[in-house]
Design a protein around this motif. Structure first.
Motif, PDB file in Angstrom:
ATOM      1  N   MET A   1      20.336  39.631-135.043  1.00  0.00           N
ATOM      2  CA  MET A   1      18.938  39.774-135.699  1.00  0.00           C
ATOM      3  C   MET A   1      18.870  38.131-136.308  1.00  0.00           C
ATOM      4  O   MET A   1      19.830  37.678-136.922  1.00  0.00           O
ATOM      5  CB  MET A   1      19.023  40.752-136.950  1.00  0.00           C
ATOM      6  N   PHE A   5      12.658  36.048-142.238  1.00  0.00           N
ATOM      7  CA  PHE A   5      11.587  35.215-142.664  1.00  0.00           C
ATOM      8  C   PHE A   5       9.895  35.855-142.499  1.00  0.00           C
ATOM      9  O   PHE A   5       9.999  36.881-141.989  1.00  0.00           O
ATOM     10  CB  PHE A   5      11.576  33.703-141.924  1.00  0.00           C
ATOM     11  N   MET A   9       0.930  33.247-137.802  1.00  0.00           N
ATOM     12  CA  MET A   9       0.411  32.734-136.497  1.00  0.00           C
ATOM     13  C   MET A   9      -1.130  32.128-136.396  1.00  0.00           C
ATOM     14  O   MET A   9      -2.072  33.185-135.966  1.00  0.00           O
ATOM     15  CB  MET A   9       0.236  33.688-135.372  1.00  0.00           C
ATOM     16  N   ARG A 106       9.627  27.388-122.011  1.00  0.00           N
ATOM     17  CA  ARG A 106       9.087  27.369-123.493  1.00  0.00           C
ATOM     18  C   ARG A 106       8.925  26.049-124.272  1.00  0.00           C
ATOM     19  O   ARG A 106       8.196  25.898-124.973  1.00  0.00           O
ATOM     20  CB  ARG A 106      10.064  28.315-124.159  1.00  0.00           C
TER      21      ARG A 106
ATOM     22  N   ALA B  21       9.082  40.830-138.008  1.00  0.00           N
ATOM     23  CA  ALA B  21       8.656  39.517-137.811  1.00  0.00           C
ATOM     24  C   ALA B  21      10.016  38.709-137.105  1.00  0.00           C
ATOM     25  O   ALA B  21       9.910  37.928-136.208  1.00  0.00           O
ATOM     26  CB  ALA B  21       8.264  38.477-138.966  1.00  0.00           C
ATOM     27  N   ASN B  22      11.031  39.161-137.748  1.00  0.00           N
ATOM     28  CA  ASN B  22      12.354  38.348-137.207  1.00  0.00           C
ATOM     29  C   ASN B  22      12.913  38.935-136.064  1.00  0.00           C
ATOM     30  O   ASN B  22      14.252  38.548-135.845  1.00  0.00           O
ATOM     31  CB  ASN B  22      13.283  37.890-138.334  1.00  0.00           C
ATOM     32  N   LYS B  23      12.614  40.069-135.290  1.00  0.00           N
ATOM     33  CA  LYS B  23      12.902  40.463-134.176  1.00  0.00           C
ATOM     34  C   LYS B  23      12.840  39.857-133.032  1.00  0.00           C
ATOM     35  O   LYS B  23      11.685  39.565-132.545  1.00  0.00           O
ATOM     36  CB  LYS B  23      12.581  42.122-134.119  1.00  0.00           C
ATOM     37  N   THR B  24      14.178  39.696-132.077  1.00  0.00           N
ATOM     38  CA  THR B  24      13.812  38.880-130.829  1.00  0.00           C
ATOM     39  C   THR B  24      13.525  39.868-129.913  1.00  0.00           C
ATOM     40  O   THR B  24      13.559  41.227-129.875  1.00  0.00           O
ATOM     41  CB  THR B  24      15.112  38.272-130.378  1.00  0.00           C
ATOM     42  N   LEU B  63      15.159  33.907-127.207  1.00  0.00           N
ATOM     43  CA  LEU B  63      14.547  32.961-127.890  1.00  0.00           C
ATOM     44  C   LEU B  63      12.979  33.253-128.247  1.00  0.00           C
ATOM     45  O   LEU B  63      12.318  32.484-128.433  1.00  0.00           O
ATOM     46  CB  LEU B  63      14.683  31.614-127.187  1.00  0.00           C
ATOM     47  N   VAL B  64      12.608  34.698-127.988  1.00  0.00           N
ATOM     48  CA  VAL B  64      11.114  34.776-127.997  1.00  0.00           C
ATOM     49  C   VAL B  64      11.046  35.909-129.184  1.00  0.00           C
ATOM     50  O   VAL B  64      12.012  36.716-129.133  1.00  0.00           O
ATOM     51  CB  VAL B  64      10.587  35.497-126.784  1.00  0.00           C
ATOM     52  N   LEU B  65      10.194  35.813-129.886  1.00  0.00           N
ATOM     53  CA  LEU B  65       9.937  36.789-130.932  1.00  0.00           C
ATOM     54  C   LEU B  65       8.937  37.805-130.345  1.00  0.00           C
ATOM     55  O   LEU B  65       8.200  37.781-129.820  1.00  0.00           O
ATOM     56  CB  LEU B  65       9.522  36.134-132.475  1.00  0.00           C
ATOM     57  N   ALA B  67       7.162  39.725-132.007  1.00  0.00           N
ATOM     58  CA  ALA B  67       5.773  39.556-132.541  1.00  0.00           C
ATOM     59  C   ALA B  67       4.753  38.618-131.893  1.00  0.00           C
ATOM     60  O   ALA B  67       3.668  38.577-131.953  1.00  0.00           O
ATOM     61  CB  ALA B  67       6.193  38.623-134.235  1.00  0.00           C
ATOM     62  N   GLU B  68       5.453  37.697-130.871  1.00  0.00           N
ATOM     63  CA  GLU B  68       4.578  36.931-130.192  1.00  0.00           C
ATOM     64  C   GLU B  68       4.065  37.490-128.745  1.00  0.00           C
ATOM     65  O   GLU B  68       3.262  36.892-128.192  1.00  0.00           O
ATOM     66  CB  GLU B  68       5.328  35.767-129.486  1.00  0.00           C
TER      67      GLU B  68
END
Lengths: 313, 186
Positions: A1, A5, A9, A106, B21-24, B63-65, B67-68
């Motif tokens: 994890m 933060f 967006m 990316r 928010a911080n979950k990949t 490397l992608v959240l 949340a995106e």
């Protein structure tokens, strides 16, 4: 994890600027920031994802004027664009050697600049193609040449409330050629141990003009080698003058020792790579089809991927 | 910390989820969506074991959240399989012996799909370049390249048998066209 933060967006440019001025970390591709976070580094309490800002998007080429690359242009977009291969070959070479395919989809050009790593692969080629950074804030835009944009290690000529909006690169004439060589220990997923990019324009008498040379991993930031450019400017192309330029590069570059390699080895590389890259740029300036790859051989016996013995399966 | 609502498509299914928010994307797929084909290797974008297709493009899901994800489409190996048969790429991986310990295989297969989107009939060199982001520590790279070449043969055979309209999951026939439309040339 990842560490904790708050994520924003925004789709409004000024809102993103205000968040950045407030201390939020701007993130586009996340291929540097999230990697650092995975490593346990706490980047910021607030992260602002700038991928939805229309001001940073767009990838266009206008013949006679050049490229306008939004800061969100990915390395993959540069790599897979025939315009780049034809007119800006060094940029193709730089951008196609960043990380891996997954990373290049990316990772953005703007991020490569703003991460400020001395080993950034896309910066050297952009420096030799005379790129201009356009930074934008609530008070309007400013244009700064890329070689003036870096003010120190990971320091930039940018205000806290400004974002890098786009990169503008002038068009190249038909008699121009550019090249980049990245010295690394494996064929992919490696940082540049040393990189040199060069751009020359050649007239019908083989006289070189508008010579630009940029060094990667040779100082705290990607840098131009002005003394070597002065050696070549207005001179006729020959082996001797190229070697003189390489010596100037080797005395101007100030690489440091790291676990990747010693400073002495890097200086030696600077000298040898510069010779090869300058010859390649001149060859490309003369070539009919500038999109054709020219074989890069740094040392005798060096094998390209295509020459390794194949196992029949 | 604020949780974020995301609407997205996972393997053809519409989903709506609340994510921190911080979950990949990697952790989200494994822990919340029970997509266990996605593997955590290095967790920093080096190894490619967590590769998924995001809107048709291969990305490292570590490397992608999550949340995106709003409005995006995610494809994993689970989404390649039809009800009654494996995807030609999966069959080829089995037949060519491209699977050893199997940890890298889901990522390899997703990168192979991406490779075949870009090049319909790739050469071995193109395959090696396109697969550079996936590491196999059993070092079975030759067989993996063999498998991708075999999968092209298999797909060609199916097309010859059933006509050009046959669709393979994950393979977008208009990929190159869509890609070229992202550039503006004046």
């Amino acid at each position: 994890m990842l560490n904790d933060f708050e994520l924003f967006m925004p789709t409004d440019f000024n809102e993103a600027c205000a968040l950045k001025a407030n201390g939020a970390k701007p993130v586009a591709g996340g291929t540097d920031v999230y990697v650092n976070m995975h490593g346990g580094k706490k980047e910021a309490d607030q992260v602002v994802d700038i991928k939805n800002l229309a001001e940073l998007k767009g990838t266009s080429y206008t013949a006679g004027q050049g490229l306008v690359l939004g800061a969100l242009t990915s390395h993959r977009q540069i790599e897979e664009w025939d315009v780049i291969k034809k007119n800006y070959y060094a940029m193709f070479q730089g951008c196609s050697q960043v990380g891996s395919v997954q990373i290049r989809y990316r990772a953005t050009l703007g991020g490569n600049i703003m991460n400020g790593a001395p080993s950034a692969d896309s910066i050297g080629p952009m420096l030799v193609h005379d790129a201009v950074c356009v930074v934008k804030g609530p008070n309007g835009e400013r244009k700064i040449p890329l070689d003036k944009f870096y003010t120190g290690f990971k320091k930039f000529d940018i205000q806290p409330d400004e974002l890098l909006a786009r990169i503008e690169i002038p068009d190249t004439p038909a008699n121009a050629g550019s090249a980049y060589y990245k010295y690394m220990r494996r064929g992919a997923m490696d940082l540049a141990l040393m990189g040199v990019s060069a751009y020359v324009e050649l007239d019908e008498n083989d006289v070189m003009s508008h010579v630009r040379i940029a060094l990667t991993t040779a100082g705290p930031t990607p840098m131009r080698s002005y003394s070597a450019e002065a050696v070549l400017e207005g001179q006729k192309y020959s082996d001797e003058i190229i070697i003189a330029a390489a010596e100037a590069v080797a005395s101007e570059g100030k690489p440091r020792s790291s676990w990747r390699s010693s400073a002495e080895f890097r200086v030696r590389l600077l000298h040898d790579v510069t010779i090869m890259v300058l010859h390649e740029a001149v060859k490309r300036a003369k070539a009919e089809d500038k999109a054709q790859p020219i074989k890069q051989v740094l040392y005798k016996g060096q094998q390209g991927l295509e020459e390794r013995p194949k196992v029949q399966g | 910390m604020k949780d974020i609502v995301v609407n997205f498509t996972l393997n053809g299914r519409q989903c709506k989820k609340l994510v921190p928010a911080n979950k990949t994307l990697l952790r989200f797929l494994r822990e919340d969506m029970y997509i266990n084909s996605v593997k955590e290797g290095c967790n920093e974008g080096e190894c490619g074991a967590c590769t998924v297709l995001l809107d048709g493009h291969p990305v490292n899901s570590c490397l992608v959240l999550a949340a995106e994800l709003e409005g995006k489409t995610v494809l994993t190996v689970e989404g390649l399989t039809d009800d009654d048969r494996l995807h030609p790429i999966q069959e080829a991986f089995i037949e060519a012996g491209a699977v050893q310990c199997g940890y890298c295989t889901p990522g390899m297969i997703m990168s192979a799909v991406a490779c075949l989107n870009l090049y319909g009939h790739p050469t071995r060199e193109q395959i090696r370049k396109e697969m550079e982001g996936n590491i196999c520590r059993c070092t079975g790279y030759t067989r993996i390249a063999d498998a991708i070449l075999l999968s092209v043969e298999k797909m060609d055979a199916i097309v010859a048998e059933q006509g050009a309209d046959v669709a393979f999951r994950g393979i977008d026939k208009n990929f190159v066209e869509k890609w070229n439309a992202s550039y503006e040339v004046k």
